[in-house]
Write a protein that holds these residues in place. Structure first.
Motif, PDB file in Angstrom:
ATOM      1  N   LYS A 155       0.552  -1.494   0.137  1.00  0.00           N
ATOM      2  CA  LYS A 155      -0.145  -0.048  -0.368  1.00  0.00           C
ATOM      3  C   LYS A 155       0.452   1.283  -0.076  1.00  0.00           C
ATOM      4  O   LYS A 155       0.462   2.214  -0.848  1.00  0.00           O
ATOM      5  CB  LYS A 155      -0.361  -0.100   1.376  1.00  0.00           C
ATOM      6  CG  LYS A 155      -1.917  -1.039   1.163  1.00  0.00           C
ATOM      7  CD  LYS A 155      -2.839  -1.086   2.363  1.00  0.00           C
ATOM      8  CE  LYS A 155      -3.840  -2.223   2.336  1.00  0.00           C
ATOM      9  NZ  LYS A 155      -4.394  -2.379   3.488  1.00  0.00           N
ATOM     10  N   ALA A 156       2.107   1.351   1.200  1.00  0.00           N
ATOM     11  CA  ALA A 156       2.862   2.831   1.099  1.00  0.00           C
ATOM     12  C   ALA A 156       3.357   2.271  -0.212  1.00  0.00           C
ATOM     13  O   ALA A 156       3.749   3.819  -0.569  1.00  0.00           O
ATOM     14  CB  ALA A 156       3.569   2.313   1.726  1.00  0.00           C
ATOM     15  N   ALA A 157       3.832   1.482  -1.257  1.00  0.00           N
ATOM     16  CA  ALA A 157       4.689   1.796  -1.761  1.00  0.00           C
ATOM     17  C   ALA A 157       3.293   2.788  -3.338  1.00  0.00           C
ATOM     18  O   ALA A 157       4.332   3.253  -4.025  1.00  0.00           O
ATOM     19  CB  ALA A 157       4.946   0.207  -3.063  1.00  0.00           C
ATOM     20  N   PHE A 158       2.341   1.873  -3.541  1.00  0.00           N
ATOM     21  CA  PHE A 158       1.348   2.727  -4.645  1.00  0.00           C
ATOM     22  C   PHE A 158       1.170   4.447  -4.495  1.00  0.00           C
ATOM     23  O   PHE A 158       1.760   5.369  -4.453  1.00  0.00           O
ATOM     24  CB  PHE A 158       0.048   2.394  -4.570  1.00  0.00           C
ATOM     25  CG  PHE A 158      -0.588   1.283  -5.013  1.00  0.00           C
ATOM     26  CD1 PHE A 158      -0.457   1.013  -6.711  1.00  0.00           C
ATOM     27  CD2 PHE A 158       0.193  -0.087  -4.797  1.00  0.00           C
ATOM     28  CE1 PHE A 158      -0.773  -0.010  -7.682  1.00  0.00           C
ATOM     29  CE2 PHE A 158      -0.534  -1.238  -5.396  1.00  0.00           C
ATOM     30  CZ  PHE A 158      -0.309  -0.996  -6.908  1.00  0.00           C
ATOM     31  N   GLY A 159       1.403   4.662  -2.619  1.00  0.00           N
ATOM     32  CA  GLY A 159       1.529   5.730  -2.061  1.00  0.00           C
ATOM     33  C   GLY A 159       2.730   6.990  -2.427  1.00  0.00           C
ATOM     34  O   GLY A 159       2.711   8.019  -3.397  1.00  0.00           O
ATOM     35  N   ALA A 160       3.473   6.072  -2.273  1.00  0.00           N
ATOM     36  CA  ALA A 160       5.197   6.751  -3.280  1.00  0.00           C
ATOM     37  C   ALA A 160       5.236   7.094  -4.633  1.00  0.00           C
ATOM     38  O   ALA A 160       5.824   7.816  -5.008  1.00  0.00           O
ATOM     39  CB  ALA A 160       6.228   5.677  -2.830  1.00  0.00           C
ATOM     40  N   LEU A 161       4.577   5.767  -4.751  1.00  0.00           N
ATOM     41  CA  LEU A 161       4.509   6.135  -6.576  1.00  0.00           C
ATOM     42  C   LEU A 161       3.616   7.108  -7.496  1.00  0.00           C
ATOM     43  O   LEU A 161       4.235   8.210  -8.180  1.00  0.00           O
ATOM     44  CB  LEU A 161       4.011   5.338  -7.502  1.00  0.00           C
ATOM     45  CG  LEU A 161       4.842   4.003  -7.671  1.00  0.00           C
ATOM     46  CD1 LEU A 161       4.050   2.817  -8.337  1.00  0.00           C
ATOM     47  CD2 LEU A 161       6.194   4.449  -9.167  1.00  0.00           C
ATOM     48  N   ILE A 162       2.811   7.778  -6.474  1.00  0.00           N
ATOM     49  CA  ILE A 162       1.711   9.070  -6.081  1.00  0.00           C
ATOM     50  C   ILE A 162       2.644   9.989  -6.097  1.00  0.00           C
ATOM     51  O   ILE A 162       3.030  11.380  -6.851  1.00  0.00           O
ATOM     52  CB  ILE A 162       0.717   8.708  -5.504  1.00  0.00           C
ATOM     53  CG1 ILE A 162      -0.492   7.520  -6.421  1.00  0.00           C
ATOM     54  CG2 ILE A 162      -0.367  10.128  -5.634  1.00  0.00           C
ATOM     55  CD1 ILE A 162      -0.837   7.753  -7.416  1.00  0.00           C
ATOM     56  N   ILE A 163       2.770  10.141  -4.816  1.00  0.00           N
ATOM     57  CA  ILE A 163       4.460  11.213  -4.704  1.00  0.00           C
ATOM     58  C   ILE A 163       5.696  11.092  -5.802  1.00  0.00           C
ATOM     59  O   ILE A 163       6.017  12.459  -5.895  1.00  0.00           O
ATOM     60  CB  ILE A 163       5.373  11.208  -3.470  1.00  0.00           C
ATOM     61  CG1 ILE A 163       3.479  11.143  -2.129  1.00  0.00           C
ATOM     62  CG2 ILE A 163       6.337  12.057  -3.765  1.00  0.00           C
ATOM     63  CD1 ILE A 163       4.302  10.580  -1.403  1.00  0.00           C
ATOM     64  N   ASP A 164       6.066  10.679  -6.572  1.00  0.00           N
ATOM     65  CA  ASP A 164       7.289  10.494  -7.881  1.00  0.00           C
ATOM     66  C   ASP A 164       5.946  11.525  -8.778  1.00  0.00           C
ATOM     67  O   ASP A 164       7.060  11.834  -8.950  1.00  0.00           O
ATOM     68  CB  ASP A 164       7.133   9.267  -7.966  1.00  0.00           C
ATOM     69  CG  ASP A 164       8.676   8.215  -6.734  1.00  0.00           C
ATOM     70  OD1 ASP A 164       8.958   9.684  -6.318  1.00  0.00           O
ATOM     71  OD2 ASP A 164       8.780   7.547  -6.853  1.00  0.00           O
ATOM     72  N   GLY A 165       5.062  11.766  -8.319  1.00  0.00           N
ATOM     73  CA  GLY A 165       4.361  11.298  -9.954  1.00  0.00           C
ATOM     74  C   GLY A 165       3.943  13.052  -9.934  1.00  0.00           C
ATOM     75  O   GLY A 165       4.365  13.826 -11.141  1.00  0.00           O
TER      76      GLY A 165
END
Length: 190
Positions: A155-165
């Motif tokens: 779940k945290a990995a998805f959040g991190a990807l959104i922040i990268d975006g």
């Protein structure tokens, strides 16, 4: 027949899929996670929760020890509705950009005012980018501390990807405004 829900209502279902929360909790989580691309105001959150509850997609209970504070939980029907929505193609977002519409009419401004318009937006973007980069560092630190392969790490990995975006999109817009400055402002002063 499934009720027509707003994207904000689906976002509330998504947040509730993480676990139970009050409207206040949902606002705080949204501000801490998706605010760079999805605004969640009280004027959207509470009507969405009311609609979701009326449709049987969430339930609520009074939070013990609080004055009228409701805690919401997603129901199995709400989980199905969320999953169905996630599988649907997303519509292209309506793009409204207050600084860009001002720039479109910027030919009306004297050079000093045009410079102010461009410089203000560049400053806003630099500040926003700095904040998102801090968020990214925090998220990456948290992600590194989680057990690899765990549900919470996924779940945290998805959040991190959104922040990268958010970093990439903001940096791209800043580069574009830098190009605007190069093209429209006198060379010695941008």
């Amino acid at each position: 027949m499934e009720p027509r829900l707003s994207p904000s209502a689906y976002a509330m279902l998504g947040f509730l899929a993480f676990g139970e929360a009050s409207g206040y909790d949902l606002r705080r989580v949204a501000a801490d996670t998706v605010a760079n691309f999805w605004a969640a105001a009280d004027s959207q959150i509470y009507p969405a929760l009311t609609q979701l509850e009326a449709a049987g997609l969430v339930t609520s209970t009074d939070q013990p020890g609080s004055r009228g504070r409701q805690v919401y939980r997603i129901t199995p029907e709400g989980e199905r509705a969320l999953d169905d929505w996630l599988r649907q193609p997303a519509r292209a977002p309506a793009f409204r950009h207050p600084a860009m519409i001002r720039l479109f009419f910027g030919w009306r401004l004297p050079a000093a005012d045009l410079r102010l318009l461009i410089d203000r937006r560049r400053d806003q973007l630099r500040e926003q980018l700095s904040g998102i980069e801090r968020q990214r560092a925090d998220a990456n630190g948290m992600l590194a501390a989680l057990p690899e392969g765990s549900d919470v790490a996924r779940k945290a990995a998805f959040g991190a990807l959104i922040i990268d975006g958010g970093v990439e999109i903001t940096a791209a817009e800043l580069r574009w405004w830098d190009t605007v400055a190069e093209r429209l402002l006198p060379a010695a002063n941008h």
